[in-house]
Design an enzyme around this catalytic site. Structure first.
Site, PDB file in Angstrom:
ATOM      1  CB  THR A   1      21.141  54.735   0.275  1.00  0.00           C
ATOM      2  OG1 THR A   1      20.604  53.942  -0.360  1.00  0.00           O
ATOM      3  CG2 THR A   1      22.481  54.828   0.060  1.00  0.00           C
TER       4      THR A   1
ATOM      5  CD  GLN B   1       8.466  48.028   0.928  1.00  0.00           C
ATOM      6  OE1 GLN B   1       7.910  47.594   1.999  1.00  0.00           O
ATOM      7  NE2 GLN B   1       9.945  47.553   0.761  1.00  0.00           N
TER       8      GLN B   1
ATOM      9  N   GLY C   1      15.529  49.338   0.226  1.00  0.00           N
ATOM     10  CA  GLY C   1      16.998  49.308   0.058  1.00  0.00           C
ATOM     11  C   GLY C   1      17.117  50.919   0.674  1.00  0.00           C
TER      12      GLY C   1
ATOM     13  N   GLY D   1      13.802  58.535   1.091  1.00  0.00           N
ATOM     14  CA  GLY D   1      14.950  58.959   1.744  1.00  0.00           C
ATOM     15  C   GLY D   1      14.749  58.552   3.117  1.00  0.00           C
TER      16      GLY D   1
ATOM     17  CB  THR E   1      11.718  44.412  -5.800  1.00  0.00           C
ATOM     18  OG1 THR E   1      11.250  43.713  -4.929  1.00  0.00           O
ATOM     19  CG2 THR E   1      11.363  45.768  -5.499  1.00  0.00           C
TER      20      THR E   1
ATOM     21  N   GLY F   1      18.266  48.740  -9.026  1.00  0.00           N
ATOM     22  CA  GLY F   1      18.941  49.737 -10.207  1.00  0.00           C
ATOM     23  C   GLY F   1      18.106  50.193 -11.235  1.00  0.00           C
TER      24      GLY F   1
ATOM     25  CG  ASP G   1      12.428  54.168  -3.963  1.00  0.00           C
ATOM     26  OD1 ASP G   1      13.105  53.420  -3.229  1.00  0.00           O
ATOM     27  OD2 ASP G   1      11.698  53.879  -5.101  1.00  0.00           O
TER      28      ASP G   1
HETATM   29  P1  IMP Z   1       7.338  43.843  -4.392  1.00  0.00           P
HETATM   30  O1  IMP Z   1       7.484  44.558  -3.009  1.00  0.00           O
HETATM   31  O2  IMP Z   1       8.763  43.658  -4.701  1.00  0.00           O
HETATM   32  O3  IMP Z   1       6.342  42.758  -4.362  1.00  0.00           O
HETATM   33  O4  IMP Z   1       6.866  45.036  -5.409  1.00  0.00           O
HETATM   34  C1  IMP Z   1       5.593  45.637  -5.480  1.00  0.00           C
HETATM   35  C2  IMP Z   1       5.566  46.925  -5.826  1.00  0.00           C
HETATM   36  O5  IMP Z   1       6.182  47.835  -4.806  1.00  0.00           O
HETATM   37  C3  IMP Z   1       6.315  47.338  -7.232  1.00  0.00           C
HETATM   38  O6  IMP Z   1       5.703  48.707  -7.805  1.00  0.00           O
HETATM   39  C4  IMP Z   1       8.055  47.937  -6.501  1.00  0.00           C
HETATM   40  O7  IMP Z   1       8.443  48.674  -7.365  1.00  0.00           O
HETATM   41  C5  IMP Z   1       7.345  48.745  -5.294  1.00  0.00           C
HETATM   42  N1  IMP Z   1       8.608  48.511  -4.187  1.00  0.00           N
HETATM   43  C6  IMP Z   1       8.700  47.445  -3.442  1.00  0.00           C
HETATM   44  N2  IMP Z   1       9.679  47.854  -2.601  1.00  0.00           N
HETATM   45  C7  IMP Z   1      10.069  49.105  -3.034  1.00  0.00           C
HETATM   46  C8  IMP Z   1      10.815  50.246  -2.488  1.00  0.00           C
HETATM   47  O8  IMP Z   1      11.562  49.911  -1.455  1.00  0.00           O
HETATM   48  N3  IMP Z   1      11.041  51.313  -2.886  1.00  0.00           N
HETATM   49  C9  IMP Z   1      10.206  51.715  -3.967  1.00  0.00           C
HETATM   50  N4  IMP Z   1       9.324  50.771  -4.390  1.00  0.00           N
HETATM   51  C10 IMP Z   1       8.993  49.737  -3.800  1.00  0.00           C
END
Ligand code: IMP
Length: 431
Positions: free
Chosen positions: A42, A224, A40, A15, A129, A302, A13
């Site tokens: 943006t 990520q 995600g 940016g 997520t 969200g 996140d």
């Molecule tokens: P997963 O990738 O859904 O398995 O989540 C594993 C960890 O990575 C969790 O702490 C999520 O919140 C974090 N995470 C996964 N994708 C993102 C992202 O795009 N931005 C921020 N945190 C993420």
């Protein structure tokens, strides 16, 4: 430079969407190399908001072609939705994106297993997520996954799916005591859903290599962040892919010797979603101000993000893991109204000073902060370094010094134009 890797230098996140959109102005190919719809990204363009989850976010530039690389996992249902939204009113994105046939498919039961596993972990949950990312990568590494290329042959697809469903049902019924899924229903629905994607499936590795050989400009877009990397991140509170520069090569299927430059993206403060260590985290009363000013809610889920001060030890580690030659600092404008701004400059650990974040000892690290005076004026209209308030310039210089990496650009708003060059020449891609 004809290629550049963009990675997150914190916990995601940062940016990256806006940054990739800005840098893709002169790119011909943009590659996503890991992750899936957990991301995600943006982008605001002409007052419209675009959220990219699986498609590379540089694709608003019409000259670009996109690749979803072999290191990615793809949710076909969500990809169809994303393509439909993005293609509405514009020329089709379906023709401009290639899916590497080696990329793995997220199946609906991966999402269910993700949710059930988190439920089972209770207090110890990762805070995923919920997109089925972990279970899909588990199947990949267990060598039973279904790949995009398997969607080209109905017999192969059904054969693999049948075995996958049997294994998933065993887990669903035995471990979680829930209803099994029907192979027939899933097979029919999935086959139908994946048909629009078939024309996009190809050999991404050849496509990227050809572009590189032809001197085309290729941008590798990480998702990520470094500290969510499966190997280098704050394990087990990580995602399941390789989010660092090394992952750009393996997740695109090219030799790492092709990669020329890496830039990190970090927010001017720190956020994190999900559980796990966060040394510079602010108590909720203070975190709330940053969250509201920065709009810190997940683009995919969200969820409210945890917020804290800039952690130089964290980003310093990212500079090392990724061999970053420069950093792009985003959301500086969010700090405009603060009277004082803190930076975590290192940690105390068992009586010793550590300059770099170490996830192994993360729970025991005591953050050390310095306090800088805030600039208390708007940076939103700044377009050159000297337009920035002196105290903002000092803040940026302090960060560069602490992380031992120059800050090439600073972002002061969500639109493409809201960018300020600092040491721009350090980002060779822009030359
Ligand atoms: P997963 O990738 O859904 O398995 O989540 C594993 C960890 O990575 C969790 O702490 C999520 O919140 C974090 N995470 C996964 N994708 C993102 C992202 O795009 N931005 C921020 N945190 C993420």
């Amino acid at each position: 430079m004809s290629n550049l890797v963009v990675v997150g230098a914190q916990w995601g996140d940062e940016g990256k969407g806006k940054v990739v959109d800005f840098l893709a102005n002169t790119a011909q190919v943009v590659v996503r190399f890991q992750g899936g719809p957990n991301a995600g990204h943006t982008v605001y363009w002409r007052s419209k908001k675009y959220t990219f989850h699986q498609i590379p976010s540089g694709l608003l530039h019409r000259q670009t072609r996109g690749v979803i690389g072999c290191g990615c996992v793809i949710d076909p249902y969500r990809l169809n939705e994303e393509l439909a939204v993005l293609s509405a009113g514009r020329e089709s994105f379906f023709r401009r994106v290639m899916i590497d046939r080696r990329a793995h498919i997220i199946l609906p039961f991966h999402k269910e297993l993700d949710r059930l596993h988190e439920e089972q972990l209770g207090e110890k949950k990762i805070g995923t997520t919920g997109q089925g990312i972990g279970p899909a990568y588990q199947d990949k590494f267990a060598r039973v996954g279904i790949r995009a290329g398997d969607l080209l042959n109905e017999d192969v697809f059904n054969d693999k799916l049948r075995r996958n469903v049997a294994a998933a049902n065993f887990r669903l019924m035995e471990c979680y005591k829930v209803e099994p899924i029907s192979f027939k229903e899933l097979s029919t629905a999935l086959w139908k859903t994946t048909r629009p994607l078939v024309a996009m499936i190809g050999d991404g590795t050849l496509f990227i290599e050809k572009a590189l050989r032809g001197g085309k400009r290729v941008l590798f877009e990480g998702a990520q962040g470094t500290h969510l990397d499966i190997d280098l991140g704050s394990y087990p509170f990580v995602t399941t892919s390789s989010t660092v520069v090394a992952g750009a090569a393996s997740g695109s299927g090219i030799s790492p010797l092709w990669l020329e430059e890496a830039v990190g993206v970090a927010k001017a403060y720190t956020t994190r979603v999900g559980a796990g260590p966060f040394p510079s985290e602010l108590p909720e009363e203070e975190a709330g101000r940053l969250r509201e000013l920065g709009g810190e809610y997940g683009a995919t889920t969200g969820r409210p993000r945890r917020c804290g001060w800039f952690d130089a030890g964290l980003v310093r580690a990212s500079v090392r893991y990724n061999h970053l030659s420069s950093l792009i600092l985003t959301k500086l404008d969010v700090l405009d109204s603060f009277a004082e701004i803190k930076i975590c400059v290192g940690y105390r650990y068992q009586g010793q000073r550590l300059k770099e974040f170490d996830p192994f000892f993360a729970q025991e690290l005591e953050p050390e902060f310095i306090t800088l005076p805030g600039w208390r004026e708007s940076t939103k209209t700044s377009r050159s370094y000297k337009d920035l308030p002196l105290r903002a310039r000092r803040y940026i210089a302090k960060i560069a010094d602490l992380i031992s990496c120059p800050v090439a650009l600073v972002s002061v708003g969500s639109s493409r134009e809201e960018i300020v060059p600092v040491e721009k020449e350090k980002l060779k891609w822009l030359k």
